[in-house]
Enzyme design. Sequence first.
Site, PDB file in Angstrom:
ATOM      1  N   ARG A  82       0.815  -1.221   0.000  1.00 14.28           N
ATOM      2  CA  ARG A  82       0.000   0.000   0.000  1.00 14.28           C
ATOM      3  C   ARG A  82       0.842   1.261   0.000  1.00 14.28           C
ATOM      4  NH1 ARG A  82      -4.269   0.017   4.764  1.00 14.28           N
ATOM      5  NH2 ARG A  82      -3.019  -1.537   5.875  1.00 14.28           N
ATOM      6  N   ASN A  95      -2.559  -7.320  -7.533  1.00 12.93           N
ATOM      7  CA  ASN A  95      -2.008  -8.481  -6.819  1.00 12.93           C
ATOM      8  C   ASN A  95      -2.666  -9.802  -7.231  1.00 12.93           C
ATOM      9  OD1 ASN A  95      -0.109  -6.955  -5.613  1.00 12.93           O
ATOM     10  ND2 ASN A  95      -1.052  -6.883  -3.584  1.00 12.93           N
ATOM     11  N   ASN A 120      -1.573  -8.937   0.166  1.00 17.77           N
ATOM     12  CA  ASN A 120      -2.907  -8.349   0.395  1.00 17.77           C
ATOM     13  C   ASN A 120      -3.655  -8.058  -0.895  1.00 17.77           C
ATOM     14  OD1 ASN A 120      -3.381  -8.024   3.226  1.00 17.77           O
ATOM     15  ND2 ASN A 120      -1.636  -6.616   3.278  1.00 17.77           N
ATOM     16  N   ARG A 151      -0.442  -6.975  17.332  1.00 23.44           N
ATOM     17  CA  ARG A 151      -0.580  -5.516  17.453  1.00 23.44           C
ATOM     18  C   ARG A 151      -1.445  -5.175  18.658  1.00 23.44           C
ATOM     19  NH1 ARG A 151      -1.065  -4.480  10.943  1.00 23.44           N
ATOM     20  NH2 ARG A 151       1.144  -4.037  10.653  1.00 23.44           N
ATOM     21  N   HIS A 175      -8.862  -9.632   7.253  1.00 26.10           N
ATOM     22  CA  HIS A 175      -7.721  -8.752   7.552  1.00 26.10           C
ATOM     23  C   HIS A 175      -7.998  -7.371   6.950  1.00 26.10           C
ATOM     24  CE1 HIS A 175      -3.700  -7.599   8.507  1.00 26.10           C
ATOM     25  NE2 HIS A 175      -3.263  -7.575   7.275  1.00 26.10           N
TER      26      HIS A 175
HETATM   27  N1  APR Z   1       6.702 -12.978  -8.737  1.00 23.24           N
HETATM   28  C1  APR Z   1       7.614 -12.834  -7.750  1.00 23.24           C
HETATM   29  N2  APR Z   1       7.841 -11.664  -7.133  1.00 23.24           N
HETATM   30  C2  APR Z   1       7.128 -10.609  -7.522  1.00 23.24           C
HETATM   31  C3  APR Z   1       6.155 -10.682  -8.539  1.00 23.24           C
HETATM   32  C4  APR Z   1       5.958 -11.935  -9.160  1.00 23.24           C
HETATM   33  N3  APR Z   1       5.058 -12.096 -10.153  1.00 23.24           N
HETATM   34  N4  APR Z   1       5.616  -9.447  -8.696  1.00 23.24           N
HETATM   35  C5  APR Z   1       6.202  -8.640  -7.789  1.00 23.24           C
HETATM   36  N5  APR Z   1       7.128  -9.335  -7.078  1.00 23.24           N
HETATM   37  C6  APR Z   1       8.015  -8.864  -6.041  1.00 23.24           C
HETATM   38  C7  APR Z   1       8.545  -7.442  -6.259  1.00 23.24           C
HETATM   39  O1  APR Z   1       9.602  -7.433  -7.203  1.00 23.24           O
HETATM   40  C8  APR Z   1       9.005  -7.058  -4.848  1.00 23.24           C
HETATM   41  O2  APR Z   1      10.373  -7.314  -4.635  1.00 23.24           O
HETATM   42  O3  APR Z   1       7.354  -8.789  -4.799  1.00 23.24           O
HETATM   43  C9  APR Z   1       8.157  -7.979  -3.940  1.00 23.24           C
HETATM   44  C10 APR Z   1       7.241  -7.226  -2.983  1.00 23.24           C
HETATM   45  O4  APR Z   1       8.048  -6.547  -2.091  1.00 23.24           O
HETATM   46  P1  APR Z   1       7.689  -5.094  -1.509  1.00 23.24           P
HETATM   47  O5  APR Z   1       7.275  -4.218  -2.645  1.00 23.24           O
HETATM   48  O6  APR Z   1       8.841  -4.655  -0.674  1.00 23.24           O
HETATM   49  O7  APR Z   1       6.396  -5.368  -0.617  1.00 23.24           O
HETATM   50  P2  APR Z   1       6.309  -5.943   0.875  1.00 23.24           P
HETATM   51  O8  APR Z   1       6.338  -4.827   1.844  1.00 23.24           O
HETATM   52  O9  APR Z   1       7.263  -7.066   1.045  1.00 23.24           O
HETATM   53  O10 APR Z   1       4.800  -6.489   0.875  1.00 23.24           O
HETATM   54  C11 APR Z   1       4.393  -7.512  -0.008  1.00 23.24           C
HETATM   55  O11 APR Z   1       2.646  -8.289   1.431  1.00 23.24           O
HETATM   56  O12 APR Z   1       1.707  -7.391   3.378  1.00 23.24           O
HETATM   57  C12 APR Z   1       1.598  -7.527   1.988  1.00 23.24           C
HETATM   58  O13 APR Z   1       0.400  -5.544   1.388  1.00 23.24           O
HETATM   59  C13 APR Z   1       1.638  -6.205   1.301  1.00 23.24           C
HETATM   60  O14 APR Z   1       0.800  -7.088  -0.739  1.00 23.24           O
HETATM   61  C14 APR Z   1       1.969  -6.631  -0.089  1.00 23.24           C
HETATM   62  C15 APR Z   1       2.922  -7.819   0.128  1.00 23.24           C
END
Ligand code: APR
Length: 319
Positions: A82, A95, A120, A151, A175
């Site tokens: 987010r 997502n 999410n 939390r 959630h």
């Molecule tokens: N396959 C593998 N990895 C992917 C893909 C995919 N198709 N698409 C995106 N990614 C990777 C991105 O390259 C990135 O490194 O997923 C990772 C997500 O990492 P962040 O952007 O740092 O997000 P993060 O804070 O880890 O949260 C991930 O979890 O809690 C939930 O809302 C949050 O949906 C989000 C997820």
Amino acid sequence: MKKKITLIGAGQIGGTLAHLIAIKGLANVVLFDVAEGIAKGKALDIAQSSPIEGFNVNLRGTNNYEDTKNSDVIIITAGVPRKPGMSRDDLLGINLKIIKEVALGIKKTSPDAFVICITNPLDVIVMALQKYSGLPKNKVVGMAGILDSSRLIYFLSEKLNIEASKIKSFVLGGHGDTMVAMLNHTKVDGEPIKNLVKSGKILEEDLNKLVDRTKKGGAEIVKYLEKGSAFYAPASAGVEMAESFIKDLKKELPCAAYLNGEYGVKDIYAGVPVIIGKNGVEKVVEIKLSSDEKDQFNKSIKAVQDLFEAAKKIDNNLK
Ligand code: APR
């Protein structure tokens, strides 16, 4: 032999998961990400801390599903987090697409894995993940309840100035803003929280504020971070689930699990207490809800169902 945990998504949560798993020596770790450099760089960075930390697990980064083959556990954080002002539901379209790709990848390479989803909007994404992958429902589960409960427990411990380990509480339902804090099942040093309200140790109004802060706990952090969402506590929660599976601890943990009549709900994922052991979700624990809790829980389920209907409109294959 060491177990193998694959982390799909090597972003903020994925990297933290890898770090925690390594430090605990829980399993060998494969960090998978479409952004290969991030996965490789984080794996190498953590591995280089092993002489200092004294752990003995393998870490590798990849963008190839072949390297994730035969994982015992897969934890999915692939997706977009987010930004300030966004709700988790706003992430649905993007997502959902990502989770479809991931589901097909893991189905081919690790059909026997225990799969923990963190992406999410959680309840709908884990439901879609199960449908897309066709993996058994007891092996596909979502991480949310442990985080929301943690939390709430933290806020209570801070307010009451009591260590968190003395507080038992949990949060059920979806959630999102409709999650339900189980105040009738909340105990501080063995004493029901309602008694503490009666004796004036905590004002009802303050307790309600803590519950509200819990519901908005994720958004509070998103607002501070500006560029992403929470990752330390979500990673801790994911590791607790993985550990209970790998070590067959049979812990009772609030997780997003598939409901097939339990709590009067059918064919939807939502947060309930479950037992996690070597067979995955071994049992959904049905606790007694007060009529108010039941109403709130049903409202929360309705919100998840509505969002799943929206997901079906985005992808007709989701039936
Ligand atoms: N396959 C593998 N990895 C992917 C893909 C995919 N198709 N698409 C995106 N990614 C990777 C991105 O390259 C990135 O490194 O997923 C990772 C997500 O990492 P962040 O952007 O740092 O997000 P993060 O804070 O880890 O949260 C991930 O979890 O809690 C939930 O809302 C949050 O949906 C989000 C997820």
